[in-house]
Design a protein around this motif. Structure first.
Motif, PDB file in Angstrom:
ATOM      1  N   GLU A 168       0.801  -1.211   0.096  1.00 41.95           N
ATOM      2  CA  GLU A 168       0.068  -0.064   0.021  1.00 41.95           C
ATOM      3  C   GLU A 168       0.787   1.273   0.098  1.00 41.95           C
ATOM      4  OE1 GLU A 168      -3.517   1.202   0.242  1.00 41.95           O
ATOM      5  OE2 GLU A 168      -3.183  -0.487  -1.309  1.00 41.95           O
ATOM      6  N   ARG A 171       2.184   1.370  -3.682  1.00 41.05           N
ATOM      7  CA  ARG A 171       0.921   2.021  -4.548  1.00 41.05           C
ATOM      8  C   ARG A 171       0.722   3.522  -4.289  1.00 41.05           C
ATOM      9  NH1 ARG A 171      -3.885   3.428  -4.180  1.00 41.05           N
ATOM     10  NH2 ARG A 171      -3.960   3.346  -2.209  1.00 41.05           N
ATOM     11  N   SER A 172       0.406   3.952  -2.793  1.00 37.37           N
ATOM     12  CA  SER A 172       0.223   5.394  -2.871  1.00 37.37           C
ATOM     13  C   SER A 172       1.246   6.218  -3.305  1.00 37.37           C
ATOM     14  CB  SER A 172      -0.029   5.619  -1.135  1.00 37.37           C
ATOM     15  OG  SER A 172      -0.270   6.943  -0.939  1.00 37.37           O
ATOM     16  N   CYS A 222      -4.985  -0.592  -6.880  1.00 41.11           N
ATOM     17  CA  CYS A 222      -5.397  -1.249  -5.526  1.00 41.11           C
ATOM     18  C   CYS A 222      -4.399  -2.376  -5.188  1.00 41.11           C
ATOM     19  CB  CYS A 222      -6.881  -1.671  -5.342  1.00 41.11           C
ATOM     20  SG  CYS A 222      -7.285  -3.049  -6.634  1.00 41.11           S
ATOM     21  N   THR A 223      -4.592  -3.106  -3.981  1.00 46.95           N
ATOM     22  CA  THR A 223      -3.615  -3.959  -3.578  1.00 46.95           C
ATOM     23  C   THR A 223      -4.429  -5.172  -3.101  1.00 46.95           C
ATOM     24  OG1 THR A 223      -2.072  -2.512  -2.831  1.00 46.95           O
ATOM     25  CG2 THR A 223      -2.022  -4.693  -1.902  1.00 46.95           C
TER      26      THR A 223
END
Length: 226
Positions: A168, A171-172, A222-223
């Protein structure tokens, strides 16, 4: 200091060689022939020392060049990440008695982006994504360009909970990249862990790939885990 001792040892050995092997009969201490043998032995030792040092330096240089060549064969020239060859080697060395996690990452819509804006812009995106990932991971984590726009991470001593947090974070970070006039960069990530999601590294890889597919099917950016 080690070279000094090597020089002393070689000179001493040369003197012994010259006196004992080249001159067999007992001589007075200040005999000219004895002095000649000592000088000859010293010269013999110095020459051997120089040859040994030159050989050692050449050996170390070749060793360094071989290491650099091996390292270059294991790195992706575009992103600086480890490559698929390095990944295939790494999974052979994974200890299935230890805890670890895998993250499969795929840049969303990258092929369309590449085709629309050109490979140079696409390559720049890959570099940015690679730098972002490297800034997020721990020193012990390994990041591989698995192929094309797909990147794989091996996280040793990392359970699924912490792997999801790492994913996350990555990804962010990617979604916040400044892509200037071009569309926003996003990525989908799949997470799996050993022993929860497989009995060996190959099963964990399959599980991570399935989790990535789930992320893609969930709308991307998304994860997901197994």
């Amino acid at each position: 200091m080690s070279k000094l001792w090597l020089l002393i040892a070689m000179v001493f050995t040369g003197i012994i060689y010259a006196v004992v092997l080249l001159y067999f009969m007992p001589m007075p201490v200040f005999n000219n022939i004895l002095l000649h043998c000592i000088l000859l032995g010293t010269l013999f030792g110095v020459v051997n020392f120089i040859v040994a040092v030159l050989y050692y330096r050449r050996h170390e240089k070749l060793k360094s060049l071989n290491q650099q060549l091996k390292s270059s064969l294991m790195k992706d020239s575009l992103t600086g990440l480890l490559n698929r060859r390095a990944f295939d080697q790494a999974i052979k060395d994974v200890d299935d008695s230890s805890l670890y996690s895998l993250i499969f990452l795929d840049i969303d819509n990258f092929r369309d982006f590449n085709n629309h804006f050109g490979h140079d812009i696409g390559d720049n995106v890959l570099r940015k994504v690679g730098e972002t990932i490297k800034a997020c991971v721990r020193a012990t984590d390994r990041v591989y360009r698995y192929g094309g726009e797909e990147i794989t991470l091996i996280l040793m001593d990392c359970d699924k909970k912490n792997a999801l947090k790492m994913a996350e974070k990555i990804r962010s970070g990617i979604s916040q990249l400044d892509n200037q006039a071009y569309p926003q960069i996003t990525a989908s990530l799949g997470v799996s862990s050993y022993p929860e999601d497989g009995r060996n590294i190959h099963e964990v890889i399959v599980a991570s790939d399935k989790a990535l597919l789930k992320a893609k099917q969930s709308g991307k950016n998304c994860t997901r885990s197994c």
